[in-house]
Design an enzyme around this catalytic site. Structure first.
Site, PDB file in Angstrom:
ATOM      1  N   HIS A 234     -22.707   3.015  -4.018  1.00  0.00           N
ATOM      2  CA  HIS A 234     -24.122   2.758  -3.795  1.00  0.00           C
ATOM      3  C   HIS A 234     -24.696   3.827  -2.867  1.00  0.00           C
ATOM      4  O   HIS A 234     -23.965   4.649  -2.309  1.00  0.00           O
ATOM      5  CB  HIS A 234     -24.346   1.356  -3.213  1.00  0.00           C
ATOM      6  CG  HIS A 234     -23.449   1.020  -2.087  1.00  0.00           C
ATOM      7  ND1 HIS A 234     -22.458   0.074  -2.151  1.00  0.00           N
ATOM      8  CD2 HIS A 234     -23.357   1.555  -0.853  1.00  0.00           C
ATOM      9  CE1 HIS A 234     -21.819   0.030  -1.008  1.00  0.00           C
ATOM     10  NE2 HIS A 234     -22.342   0.917  -0.205  1.00  0.00           N
TER      11      HIS A 234
HETATM   12  C1  T46 Z   1     -21.053   1.695   2.912  1.00  0.00           C
HETATM   13  C2  T46 Z   1     -19.594   1.483   2.793  1.00  0.00           C
HETATM   14  C3  T46 Z   1     -18.787   2.488   3.536  1.00  0.00           C
HETATM   15  C4  T46 Z   1     -22.706  -7.918   5.083  1.00  0.00           C
HETATM   16  O1  T46 Z   1     -23.007  -9.125   5.041  1.00  0.00           O
HETATM   17  N1  T46 Z   1     -22.990  -7.182   6.215  1.00  0.00           N
HETATM   18  C5  T46 Z   1     -22.676  -5.862   6.297  1.00  0.00           C
HETATM   19  O2  T46 Z   1     -22.939  -5.249   7.355  1.00  0.00           O
HETATM   20  C6  T46 Z   1     -22.062  -5.210   5.183  1.00  0.00           C
HETATM   21  C7  T46 Z   1     -21.718  -3.728   5.221  1.00  0.00           C
HETATM   22  C8  T46 Z   1     -21.790  -5.951   4.070  1.00  0.00           C
HETATM   23  N2  T46 Z   1     -22.109  -7.291   4.031  1.00  0.00           N
HETATM   24  C9  T46 Z   1     -21.767  -8.074   2.834  1.00  0.00           C
HETATM   25  C10 T46 Z   1     -22.488  -7.664   1.567  1.00  0.00           C
HETATM   26  C11 T46 Z   1     -21.496  -7.990   0.487  1.00  0.00           C
HETATM   27  O3  T46 Z   1     -21.620  -9.356   0.127  1.00  0.00           O
HETATM   28  O4  T46 Z   1     -20.373  -7.854   2.572  1.00  0.00           O
HETATM   29  C12 T46 Z   1     -20.133  -7.814   1.173  1.00  0.00           C
HETATM   30  C13 T46 Z   1     -19.439  -6.513   0.791  1.00  0.00           C
HETATM   31  O5  T46 Z   1     -20.356  -5.432   0.991  1.00  0.00           O
HETATM   32  P1  T46 Z   1     -20.324  -4.109   0.099  1.00  0.00           P
HETATM   33  O6  T46 Z   1     -19.954  -4.439  -1.286  1.00  0.00           O
HETATM   34  O7  T46 Z   1     -21.621  -3.387   0.313  1.00  0.00           O
HETATM   35  O8  T46 Z   1     -19.120  -3.303   0.803  1.00  0.00           O
HETATM   36  P2  T46 Z   1     -18.649  -1.820   0.546  1.00  0.00           P
HETATM   37  O9  T46 Z   1     -17.382  -1.644   1.293  1.00  0.00           O
HETATM   38  O10 T46 Z   1     -18.643  -1.478  -0.898  1.00  0.00           O
HETATM   39  O11 T46 Z   1     -19.784  -0.895   1.239  1.00  0.00           O
HETATM   40  C14 T46 Z   1     -19.924  -0.899   2.626  1.00  0.00           C
HETATM   41  C15 T46 Z   1     -21.391  -0.786   3.012  1.00  0.00           C
HETATM   42  O12 T46 Z   1     -22.153  -1.784   2.328  1.00  0.00           O
HETATM   43  C16 T46 Z   1     -21.959   0.556   2.667  1.00  0.00           C
HETATM   44  O13 T46 Z   1     -23.175   0.721   3.347  1.00  0.00           O
HETATM   45  O14 T46 Z   1     -21.502   2.825   3.071  1.00  0.00           O
HETATM   46  O15 T46 Z   1     -19.185   0.183   3.189  1.00  0.00           O
END
Ligand code: T46
Length: 137
Positions: free
Chosen positions: A52
């Site tokens: 993303h």
């Molecule tokens: C990025 C990479 C390196 C939250 O509730 N709070 C938070 O601060 C974050 C980061 C995520 N979430 C929730 C949202 C989703 O339901 O945690 C779940 C997993 O998040 P996501 O799929 O976005 O995780 P990654 O590891 O794919 O991405 C994250 C960050 O979202 C992104 O900004 O740069 O880590």
């Protein structure tokens, strides 16, 4: 914003016979105020994170333990950065697509972020991201 705006930031490393200590001060070492800290850990072998881009968010990614690869993509150019040193951070500016691959066993990705979590700040679809880049430069 261009992927060349994303760069490795060398952080202070204090070494003595008890080991190493690295610190980060927001106005000193990174170009944004820290509003949030989160970390990725226990990532199963072969799993990928990210996939993303963000409209406004800036981040510093650190391999606090182990290693992983970060693919950066500005809609035109793409590059891969390997993080494997806890005293180095990868600054990721706004409007950059990122994917995290090849997590080593026991790795920890520590992230300092310029904004609190906001799902509306995400482009989770690559085509929408590229369209936004094309229209907004
Ligand atoms: C990025 C990479 C390196 C939250 O509730 N709070 C938070 O601060 C974050 C980061 C995520 N979430 C929730 C949202 C989703 O339901 O945690 C779940 C997993 O998040 P996501 O799929 O976005 O995780 P990654 O590891 O794919 O991405 C994250 C960050 O979202 C992104 O900004 O740069 O880590």
């Amino acid at each position: 914003m261009h992927i060349d705006n994303c760069k490795i930031i060398e952080l202070p490393k204090i070494h003595d016979n008890r080991g190493n200590l690295t610190f980060i001060e927001q106005s000193q070492h990174i170009p944004f105020d820290i509003k949030r800290v989160y970390y990725l850990y226990d990532v199963p072998g072969g799993s990928n994170r990210g996939g993303h881009a963000h409209k406004e968010l800036e981040q510093l990614l650190i391999a606090a333990a182990g290693s992983f690869d970060v693919v950066l993509d500005d809609g035109q150019y793409r590059k891969t950065v390997t993080l494997n040193r806890p005293w180095q951070g990868l600054y990721v500016c706004t409007s950059i697509w990122r994917e995290l691959h090849n997590f080593s066993s026991g790795s920890v990705c520590l992230v300092l972020a310029s904004q609190i979590y906001d799902e509306l700040d995400y482009f989770r679809d690559y085509e929408s991201f590229v369209r936004h880049r094309f229209h907004n430069g």
